[in-house]
Design a protein around this motif. Structure first.
Motif, PDB file in Angstrom:
ATOM      1  N   ILE A 115     -46.771 -62.934 -13.242  1.00 26.76           N
ATOM      2  CA  ILE A 115     -44.701 -63.624 -12.665  1.00 26.76           C
ATOM      3  C   ILE A 115     -45.018 -63.958 -13.573  1.00 26.76           C
ATOM      4  N   LEU A 116     -44.024 -64.043 -14.270  1.00 27.47           N
ATOM      5  CA  LEU A 116     -43.907 -65.027 -16.135  1.00 27.47           C
ATOM      6  C   LEU A 116     -43.247 -65.745 -15.132  1.00 27.47           C
ATOM      7  N   GLY A 117     -43.907 -67.476 -15.946  1.00 29.56           N
ATOM      8  CA  GLY A 117     -43.391 -68.185 -15.463  1.00 29.56           C
ATOM      9  C   GLY A 117     -44.476 -69.642 -15.609  1.00 29.56           C
ATOM     10  N   ASP A 118     -44.209 -71.111 -15.898  1.00 37.29           N
ATOM     11  CA  ASP A 118     -44.572 -72.011 -15.009  1.00 37.29           C
ATOM     12  C   ASP A 118     -45.272 -71.672 -13.452  1.00 37.29           C
ATOM     13  N   PHE A 119     -46.860 -72.393 -13.670  1.00 40.23           N
ATOM     14  CA  PHE A 119     -47.090 -71.916 -12.531  1.00 40.23           C
ATOM     15  C   PHE A 119     -47.374 -73.244 -11.531  1.00 40.23           C
ATOM     16  N   LEU A 120     -46.513 -74.595 -11.693  1.00 43.15           N
ATOM     17  CA  LEU A 120     -46.157 -75.693 -11.767  1.00 43.15           C
ATOM     18  C   LEU A 120     -44.808 -75.826 -10.883  1.00 43.15           C
ATOM     19  N   LYS A 121     -44.197 -74.178 -11.293  1.00 41.94           N
ATOM     20  CA  LYS A 121     -42.965 -74.340 -10.987  1.00 41.94           C
ATOM     21  C   LYS A 121     -43.157 -73.378  -9.955  1.00 41.94           C
ATOM     22  N   ALA A 122     -43.642 -72.249  -9.738  1.00 46.00           N
ATOM     23  CA  ALA A 122     -43.467 -71.127  -9.274  1.00 46.00           C
ATOM     24  C   ALA A 122     -43.920 -71.333  -8.044  1.00 46.00           C
ATOM     25  N   ASP A 123     -43.323 -70.333  -7.115  1.00 42.15           N
ATOM     26  CA  ASP A 123     -43.043 -70.275  -5.658  1.00 42.15           C
ATOM     27  C   ASP A 123     -44.615 -69.179  -5.653  1.00 42.15           C
ATOM     28  N   LEU A 124     -45.404 -70.061  -4.773  1.00 42.84           N
ATOM     29  CA  LEU A 124     -46.912 -69.075  -5.164  1.00 42.84           C
ATOM     30  C   LEU A 124     -46.535 -67.924  -3.514  1.00 42.84           C
ATOM     31  N   PRO A 125     -47.001 -66.997  -3.981  1.00 40.75           N
ATOM     32  CA  PRO A 125     -47.123 -65.048  -2.340  1.00 40.75           C
ATOM     33  C   PRO A 125     -48.596 -65.927  -2.052  1.00 40.75           C
ATOM     34  N   TYR A 126     -48.624 -65.337  -1.273  1.00 40.94           N
ATOM     35  CA  TYR A 126     -49.872 -65.068  -0.113  1.00 40.94           C
ATOM     36  C   TYR A 126     -51.062 -64.582  -1.000  1.00 40.94           C
ATOM     37  N   PHE A 127     -51.846 -65.944  -1.119  1.00 43.67           N
ATOM     38  CA  PHE A 127     -53.328 -64.866  -1.921  1.00 43.67           C
ATOM     39  C   PHE A 127     -54.490 -65.514  -1.518  1.00 43.67           C
ATOM     40  N   ASP A 128     -55.532 -64.542  -1.277  1.00 46.47           N
ATOM     41  CA  ASP A 128     -56.644 -64.752  -0.524  1.00 46.47           C
ATOM     42  C   ASP A 128     -57.870 -66.494  -1.544  1.00 46.47           C
ATOM     43  N   VAL A 129     -57.995 -66.136  -2.943  1.00 43.98           N
ATOM     44  CA  VAL A 129     -59.062 -66.333  -3.419  1.00 43.98           C
ATOM     45  C   VAL A 129     -57.486 -66.531  -4.775  1.00 43.98           C
ATOM     46  N   CYS A 130     -58.451 -68.053  -5.783  1.00 44.44           N
ATOM     47  CA  CYS A 130     -57.749 -68.244  -6.500  1.00 44.44           C
ATOM     48  C   CYS A 130     -59.079 -68.016  -7.671  1.00 44.44           C
ATOM     49  N   VAL A 131     -58.455 -67.031  -8.921  1.00 41.55           N
ATOM     50  CA  VAL A 131     -59.301 -67.613 -10.040  1.00 41.55           C
ATOM     51  C   VAL A 131     -59.241 -67.915 -10.963  1.00 41.55           C
ATOM     52  N   ALA A 132     -59.198 -68.368 -11.917  1.00 42.91           N
ATOM     53  CA  ALA A 132     -58.842 -68.920 -13.485  1.00 42.91           C
ATOM     54  C   ALA A 132     -59.422 -69.695 -14.427  1.00 42.91           C
ATOM     55  N   LYS A 145     -51.416 -78.732  -6.402  1.00 46.95           N
ATOM     56  CA  LYS A 145     -50.624 -77.424  -5.448  1.00 46.95           C
ATOM     57  C   LYS A 145     -51.365 -76.396  -5.087  1.00 46.95           C
ATOM     58  N   LEU A 146     -52.457 -76.456  -5.388  1.00 45.60           N
ATOM     59  CA  LEU A 146     -53.285 -75.010  -5.084  1.00 45.60           C
ATOM     60  C   LEU A 146     -53.759 -75.333  -3.531  1.00 45.60           C
ATOM     61  N   LEU A 147     -54.004 -77.100  -3.406  1.00 41.55           N
ATOM     62  CA  LEU A 147     -54.467 -77.657  -1.960  1.00 41.55           C
ATOM     63  C   LEU A 147     -53.452 -77.245  -1.156  1.00 41.55           C
ATOM     64  N   ALA A 148     -52.311 -77.540  -1.788  1.00 43.99           N
ATOM     65  CA  ALA A 148     -50.928 -78.025  -0.678  1.00 43.99           C
ATOM     66  C   ALA A 148     -50.112 -77.309  -0.302  1.00 43.99           C
ATOM     67  N   HIS A 149     -51.192 -75.628  -1.022  1.00 47.08           N
ATOM     68  CA  HIS A 149     -50.553 -74.519  -0.286  1.00 47.08           C
ATOM     69  C   HIS A 149     -50.917 -73.953   0.791  1.00 47.08           C
ATOM     70  N   ARG A 150     -49.116 -73.261   1.552  1.00 45.05           N
ATOM     71  CA  ARG A 150     -49.851 -72.565   2.611  1.00 45.05           C
ATOM     72  C   ARG A 150     -49.405 -71.429   2.664  1.00 45.05           C
ATOM     73  N   PRO A 151     -49.875 -70.510   3.651  1.00 45.70           N
ATOM     74  CA  PRO A 151     -51.238 -70.797   3.959  1.00 45.70           C
ATOM     75  C   PRO A 151     -52.523 -70.806   3.414  1.00 45.70           C
ATOM     76  N   VAL A 152     -53.767 -71.851   3.904  1.00 43.06           N
ATOM     77  CA  VAL A 152     -53.971 -72.052   3.489  1.00 43.06           C
ATOM     78  C   VAL A 152     -56.200 -71.164   3.278  1.00 43.06           C
ATOM     79  N   PHE A 153     -56.343 -71.079   1.995  1.00 43.04           N
ATOM     80  CA  PHE A 153     -56.947 -69.901   0.987  1.00 43.04           C
ATOM     81  C   PHE A 153     -58.070 -69.399   1.146  1.00 43.04           C
ATOM     82  N   ARG A 154     -58.962 -68.800   0.680  1.00 41.34           N
ATOM     83  CA  ARG A 154     -60.653 -68.902   1.486  1.00 41.34           C
ATOM     84  C   ARG A 154     -61.388 -70.058   0.085  1.00 41.34           C
ATOM     85  N   SER A 155     -60.521 -69.334  -0.857  1.00 42.13           N
ATOM     86  CA  SER A 155     -61.131 -70.677  -2.014  1.00 42.13           C
ATOM     87  C   SER A 155     -61.087 -70.400  -3.688  1.00 42.13           C
TER      88      SER A 155
END
Ligand SMILES: C[S@@+](CC[C@H](N)C(=O)[O-])C[C@H]1O[C@@H](n2cnc3c(N)ncnc32)[C@H](O)[C@@H]1O
Length: 319
Positions: A115-132, A145-155
């Motif tokens: 996804i090309l763009g600013d993470f802070l402005k992006a509409d996030l899709p479903y994900f299980d885990v975030c690694v960065a 932004k991550l903690l406000a994301h729904r549904p809640v991801f695993r870690s």
């Protein structure tokens, strides 16, 4: 300032059985690339650190992984080996193009979505885990932004500047315990995993780094976060002062009084008293509930929750 840096080089070893068909687990390109400091571009060059991060993420083969700022893909290639799909959000088109090129000749091409763009402005899709390995300048809004994301991801397993990581994980009584610590720990469990020295990056940043794991609580606590943050912001405005000293200041009493007037008008209560009455009411609440002599630097999350509840029971609000 934009500084020319070589990506990878002969000193970076390609790993056998690495990122698939001819793609090493680390960048092994030798052409010049302009690093953009404004985007916090410090690429992870040590494959051992990359392996450790992926191992700590405890990925399942069925997982969809969100990566923020993949850069040229050093971490991405390793993630692709361990999950079903990686969705990578990258703001710099040159980095996105480099990553696309790198992956396109591997069996993982169809497992990566960029996804090309600013993470802070992006509409996030479903994900299980975030690694960065995140751009440090957006650490705080990125975390919330991550903690406000729904549904809640695993870690989430995230590389931050060392001091930011220490503040995230700080406990009551620690010198770095602050609003960031309580706001994050209200919403998830924070574990500091390892320190990472500057020389593991290209170019090396000025600061040391650390990796943390955040496991959001599921279900999330049923709390109005705006009210919560309003209270916590006040408490940490002078974290070593007593709670009584903070709440007795004129500006705080005035704010509580204004909000109280709004609540009373909604409830049809005519007799709202004066600001002096409000001060007496606040003092009584703090005394009755034994908060007078407490200091924010020593209060844990449950005590902050109890304090908020005491105010709410008396129709006192922070927003
Ligand atoms: C610290 S580098 C990490 C690069 C790569 N993940 C690695 O470890 O080698 C941060 C990356 O985030 C990207 N970036 C910076 N700000 C961003 C934003 N607001 N949204 C998405 N990506 C961003 C940068 O262009 C850069 O590629």
């Amino acid at each position: 300032m934009v500084k020319p840096v070589k990506i990878g080089g002969k000193d970076v070893e390609s790993k056998k059985g690495g990122a698939g068909a001819g793609a090493p687990a680390t960048v092994a390109r030798t052409r010049e690339f302009q690093m953009n400091k404004a985007y916090g571009q410090h690429l992870l060059k040590n494959p051992l650190i990359i392996d450790a991060i992926v191992e700590k993420a405890q990925l399942k083969s069925t997982d969809t992984v969100l990566e923020i700022g993949p850069g040229t893909g050093n971490l991405t290639m390793k993630l692709l080996e361990s999950c079903k799909k990686v969705i990578a959000v990258e703001v710099d088109p040159r980095m996105a193009a480099e990553l696309h090129k790198r992956v396109s000749t591997t069996p993982y091409a169809s497992h990566l979505q960029i996804i090309l763009g600013d993470f802070l402005k992006a509409d996030l899709p479903y994900f299980d885990v975030c690694v960065a390995n995140v751009p440090y300048q957006i650490s705080s809004p990125l975390t919330f932004k991550l903690l406000a994301h729904r549904p809640v991801f695993r870690s989430a397993v995230l590389m931050f500047q060392l001091e930011f990581a220490a503040r995230l994980a700080a406990r009551p009584g620690d010198s770095l315990y602050c609003r960031l610590s309580v706001n994050t720990q209200l919403l998830g469990k924070v574990t500091k995993l390892m320190n990472v020295g500057k020389n593991n990056f290209l170019p090396p940043p000025k600061v040391e780094s650390a990796v943390v794991r955040i496991q959001p609580f599921n279900p999330p606590p049923p709390i109005n976060f705006v009210e919560w943050d309003g209270l916590v912001k006040l408490c940490f405005s002078r974290k070593n002062k007593t709670i009584a000293a903070i709440f007795k200041t004129n500006s705080v009493i005035e704010m509580l009084y204004q909000n109280y007037k709004t609540v009373c008008s909604l409830k049809g209560i005519a007799d709202i008293g004066t600001e002096e009455d409000m001060k007496a009411k606040v003092v009584a609440i703090l005394e009755t509930n034994k908060f007078n002599d407490q200091r924010s630097s020593k209060l844990d999350i449950n005590e902050f929750l109890r304090l908020l509840n005491c105010f709410h029971e008396n129709d006192l609000h922070f927003k």
